[in-house]
Enzyme design. Sequence first.
Site, PDB file in Angstrom:
ATOM      1  N   GLU A  34      -1.772  -5.375  -4.068  1.00  0.00           N
ATOM      2  CA  GLU A  34      -0.821  -4.607  -3.259  1.00  0.00           C
ATOM      3  C   GLU A  34       0.269  -5.509  -2.702  1.00  0.00           C
ATOM      4  O   GLU A  34       1.437  -5.113  -2.604  1.00  0.00           O
ATOM      5  CB  GLU A  34      -1.554  -3.905  -2.119  1.00  0.00           C
ATOM      6  CG  GLU A  34      -2.420  -2.752  -2.584  1.00  0.00           C
ATOM      7  CD  GLU A  34      -3.117  -2.040  -1.446  1.00  0.00           C
ATOM      8  OE1 GLU A  34      -3.399  -0.834  -1.581  1.00  0.00           O
ATOM      9  OE2 GLU A  34      -3.392  -2.691  -0.408  1.00  0.00           O
ATOM     10  N   ASP A  83       0.836  -1.202   0.000  1.00  0.00           N
ATOM     11  CA  ASP A  83       0.000   0.000   0.000  1.00  0.00           C
ATOM     12  C   ASP A  83       0.873   1.255   0.000  1.00  0.00           C
ATOM     13  O   ASP A  83       0.595   2.225  -0.726  1.00  0.00           O
ATOM     14  CB  ASP A  83      -0.919  -0.022   1.220  1.00  0.00           C
ATOM     15  CG  ASP A  83      -1.786   1.217   1.320  1.00  0.00           C
ATOM     16  OD1 ASP A  83      -2.716   1.370   0.511  1.00  0.00           O
ATOM     17  OD2 ASP A  83      -1.513   2.046   2.204  1.00  0.00           O
ATOM     18  N   ASP A  94      -6.259  -6.312  -2.322  1.00  0.00           N
ATOM     19  CA  ASP A  94      -5.240  -6.555  -1.294  1.00  0.00           C
ATOM     20  C   ASP A  94      -4.101  -7.418  -1.849  1.00  0.00           C
ATOM     21  O   ASP A  94      -2.920  -7.170  -1.549  1.00  0.00           O
ATOM     22  CB  ASP A  94      -5.864  -7.256  -0.088  1.00  0.00           C
ATOM     23  CG  ASP A  94      -6.802  -6.346   0.699  1.00  0.00           C
ATOM     24  OD1 ASP A  94      -6.791  -5.129   0.446  1.00  0.00           O
ATOM     25  OD2 ASP A  94      -7.544  -6.865   1.555  1.00  0.00           O
TER      26      ASP A  94
END
Length: 234
Positions: A127, A55, A124
């Site tokens: 990332e 992230d 997710d």
Amino acid sequence: MLSHDRERQLKEFENSLGYQFHNIQLLDIALTHSSYANERHGNFRHNERLEFLGDSVLGLVISEYLYTNFPELAEGSLAKIKSLVVSEFCLAKAARRIGLGQLMLLGKGEEHTGGRDRDSILADAFESVIAAIFLDGGLDQARRFVLENLSQSIYDALNGRGIRDYKTDLQEVLQRDSDKAIEYRIVGDSGPAHQKVFIAQVYHGDKLLGEGVGRSKKEAEQHAAQKALEDMGK
């Protein structure tokens, strides 16, 4: 230790990534959901820590790219474009494009309820892959991967096309003239677990402004905000 079949799958997937890992286990961890690890005994690693790092790497790469290439944009515009590009919607879209979901290791519950194609899980994992590439090959390789896979989203965001953060737009419109709270409520859902549809409503103070449906709670909230803006002529 990776099985022969798993290592072969990951080696083939490297072609979609455009990157060859020195440590292929980093990629395996990036594609392992916590639900899968929780069903195994012992210290089985999953991708949540990589997601945390990815992230930050993603934010840096997109911020640097926008800052360097668009000197005419003010801070507010840069922030808004960045938020669109790094949104769950755009990351999940990029993950689907490279077939990331097919390589995910999921727990039985997530597998049976459509987790392999769920935006949040795909975003997710995307990332996490960024972080895995960063750790294995450095920032330049991570930057290349990010920009190659999100260039279309950057272009769309810059041109106001294809993606729009309706929740942010609605907040900006309402807060010009009022300090009343904006609240999103999930008021219902329907359908089987793997094809569930959510219903969201958006309130400004006590006033209902709009209602929307979506395959995730966040998507339903975006559609509720979109309906509110349409009814307001915005």
